[in-house]
Design an enzyme around this catalytic site. Structure first.
Site, PDB file in Angstrom:
ATOM      1  N   CYS A   1      79.207  10.411 -43.616  1.00  0.00           N
ATOM      2  CA  CYS A   1      79.070   9.039 -43.110  1.00  0.00           C
ATOM      3  C   CYS A   1      78.610   8.117 -44.234  1.00  0.00           C
ATOM      4  CB  CYS A   1      78.126   8.987 -41.919  1.00  0.00           C
ATOM      5  SG  CYS A   1      76.499   9.605 -42.280  1.00  0.00           S
TER       6      CYS A   1
ATOM      7  N   GLU B   1      86.289   3.453 -40.055  1.00  0.00           N
ATOM      8  CA  GLU B   1      85.847   4.653 -40.765  1.00  0.00           C
ATOM      9  C   GLU B   1      86.971   5.692 -40.731  1.00  0.00           C
ATOM     10  OE1 GLU B   1      82.625   7.069 -39.093  1.00  0.00           O
ATOM     11  OE2 GLU B   1      81.866   7.265 -41.134  1.00  0.00           O
TER      12      GLU B   1
ATOM     13  N   GLU C   1      72.635   8.235 -35.320  1.00  0.00           N
ATOM     14  CA  GLU C   1      73.197   7.993 -36.650  1.00  0.00           C
ATOM     15  C   GLU C   1      74.700   8.084 -36.508  1.00  0.00           C
ATOM     16  OE1 GLU C   1      72.081   6.909 -39.371  1.00  0.00           O
ATOM     17  OE2 GLU C   1      70.016   6.862 -38.671  1.00  0.00           O
TER      18      GLU C   1
HETATM   19  C1  UN1 Z   1      74.070  12.495 -47.569  1.00  0.00           C
HETATM   20  O1  UN1 Z   1      74.872  11.655 -47.941  1.00  0.00           O
HETATM   21  O2  UN1 Z   1      73.437  13.198 -48.373  1.00  0.00           O
HETATM   22  O3  UN1 Z   1      76.688  12.589 -41.353  1.00  0.00           O
HETATM   23  C2  UN1 Z   1      73.720  12.729 -46.143  1.00  0.00           C
HETATM   24  C3  UN1 Z   1      76.446  12.185 -42.492  1.00  0.00           C
HETATM   25  C4  UN1 Z   1      75.050  11.688 -42.790  1.00  0.00           C
HETATM   26  C5  UN1 Z   1      74.343  12.494 -43.792  1.00  0.00           C
HETATM   27  C6  UN1 Z   1      74.693  12.127 -45.182  1.00  0.00           C
HETATM   28  N1  UN1 Z   1      74.299  11.630 -41.558  1.00  0.00           N
HETATM   29  O4  UN1 Z   1      77.300  12.220 -43.353  1.00  0.00           O
END
Ligand code: UN1
Length: 479
Positions: free
Chosen positions: A284, A382, A250
């Site tokens: 993210c 980002e 991720e």
């Molecule tokens: C969310 O938005 O509730 O690292 C979770 C991150 C994501 C998780 C977001 N993997 O921000």
């Protein structure tokens, strides 16, 4: 002299093992040292992998009831301790207390959900095309999983990786982000307290640059679940492909939030403020591109600018704070560099100032970048901080085109009262998750999580979909 607690150790098999003591510092108050955490070395990592491999023998064939009991108990302990764990999270990561406590609750719920998944696990049986033959499809644990987690959700992300790994009978070597070892250490301690057998989870703390290669290259690691940056994720995925290990990454996002002329303005402002700036924008899933149609653009930027200016920046531990500090100096400087870049690219900046507080910390006021265009670097890379840009578009069609115009594809939002537009956007958004009249960030613990393109690689996390990564299918024919 500040009073120092004992060094928090790595967990290898049934031993808490020391290493290079490294301070964990509060981003809201640099004078506040949370504790010393022992950084492991490569040989300790090897011992952790060996312990996980040995424990797999029995954990992989343990009763689902055993796995349910451990995860359910651990979930209960986390929920009971939400206030102290929330304090710890706010203190080491800088998320405000309300968000930190909510994240702890989420972690508890995740473990309870996966407790249930352990006993819900079922296979398929089908008729063979041959007479007198049975076909059964079962799922087995993958083996030893390396879990590598980021600092921005220091208890929820470990919980949503450890939960399914353990529920389905895998064993784990867990390497948390070096900035947030406190929550990881607490989570592993709670799993042990809840009855997790020796060696099933091993905790190795330290830098990815020191431990990462040894972890990825170990032949005893069968799968890697990673959340973090795109370059690191790509490296991990390539390395795992080479070694035919299972991998799930991720990574980043550059999530669009479309605001149409027909949006309910209060709903839109609330969604954009939350999505862009809560958790200091360090998600993210953060809304980093606010794409606004021309009929409502002026009203939108006026209301947003006022709201942004009113957000209270300060210590994560002060209950009045709405926006906590940036996590560390590196992120803080990167945010300032992006603000300079935005200025040089011709954006008008509202906010984005260093903020002085009673304590020294990484305080930055939220920034809104106005008059931006989709090709600017601030709209393509980002940023991962309290910075969001506004892009003015002519109409819905242009909004969709701009929303889809990045290398990422994690979460995409739209604020509209039109069913036609909402329905169309759900189909056409090139993203793993679509939010209608809701922030792009903030997801449920029982629904699949993940994106497309540079945002994610491999099967989805969370909910019942998590089994696609943490189990492996076996097809049996019986004649
Ligand atoms: C969310 O938005 O509730 O690292 C979770 C991150 C994501 C998780 C977001 N993997 O921000």
């Amino acid at each position: 002299m500040r009073q120092r607690e004992a060094v928090h150790c790595n967990l290898i098999g049934d031993q808490w093992v020391g290493g290079a003591p490294t301070p964990n510092v509060n981003p809201s108050d640099w004078a506040d040292e949370i504790g010393l955490y022992a950084h492991a070395d490569a040989s300790q990592l090897g011992a952790a992998v060996a312990a996980a491999r040995a424990a797999f023998e029995t954990w992989s064939v343990s009763s689902p009831q055993t796995r349910f009991d451990v995860l359910d108990r651990a979930g209960t302990l986390i929920l009971e301790r939400r206030d102290t764990l929330g304090q710890l999270l706010a203190r080491e990561e800088g998320k405000i207390l309300a968000e930190a406590t909510a994240e702890v609750v989420r972690a508890g719920m995740v473990l309870k959900f996966f407790a249930g998944e352990a006993v819900r696990m079922a296979g398929d049986r089908m008729d063979s095309v041959r007479q007198g033959v049975d076909v059964e499809v079962t799922r087995e644990p993958v083996g030893v999983i390396a879990i590598i987690t980021p600092w921005n959700f220091p208890i929820a992300i470990p919980a949503w990786k450890l939960g399914p790994a353990l529920a389905f009978g895998n064993t784990v070597v867990f390497k948390p982000a070096e900035l947030t070892p406190g929550c990881a250490h607490a989570l592993v301690s709670i799993l042990r307290e809840a009855g997790l057998p020796t060696g099933v989870v091993n905790l190795v703390m330290g830098r990815g640059s020191v431990l990462g290669d040894a972890l990825l290259d170990s032949p005893d690691i069968d799968g890697v679940s990673f959340t973090g940056s795109v370059p690191t994720g790509r490296r991990i995925a390539a390395r795992c492909a080479q070694a035919t290990k299972r991998v799930q990454c991720e990574m980043g996002g550059k999530n669009p939030m479309v605001v149409l002329d027909d949006a309910d303005m209060n709903v839109a402002i609330a969604a954009c403020i939350n999505g862009a700036f809560f958790s200091t924008g360090q998600r993210c899933t953060a809304s980093s591109r606010l794409i606004v149609t021309k009929g409502v653009h002026e009203r939108f930027i006026k209301a947003m600018s006022e709201r942004v200016a009113s957000l209270k920046v300060g210590s994560a531990l002060d209950p009045a704070t709405e926006i906590g500090p940036v996590v560390d100096q590196k992120q803080f400087e990167s945010n300032l560099d992006y603000l300079d870049l935005a200025h040089n690219e011709g954006a008008k900046i509202v906010g984005g100032q260093k903020v002085k507080q009673a304590t020294e910390g990484w305080f930055l006021s939220p920034a809104l970048l106005l008059d931006t265009t989709p090709s600017m670097r601030v709209n393509r890379e980002e940023i991962f901080g309290p910075i969001a840009s506004v892009i003015r578009v002519a109409d819905y069609e242009e909004a969709v085109a701009v929303a889809n115009d990045t290398e990422f594809g994690l979460s995409a939002g739209i604020c509209t009262t039109s069913l036609r537009h909402a329905r169309d956007f759900k189909r056409r958004a090139r993203a793993g998750m679509v939010m209608v009249n809701l922030p792009t960030a903030g997801v449920d613990y029982h629904a699949p999580f993940g994106g497309r393109r540079a945002s994610s690689f491999g099967p989805r996390e969370q909910g019942s979909y998590a089994r696609e990564f943490y189990t492996i299918v076996k097809t049996c024919y019986t004649g």
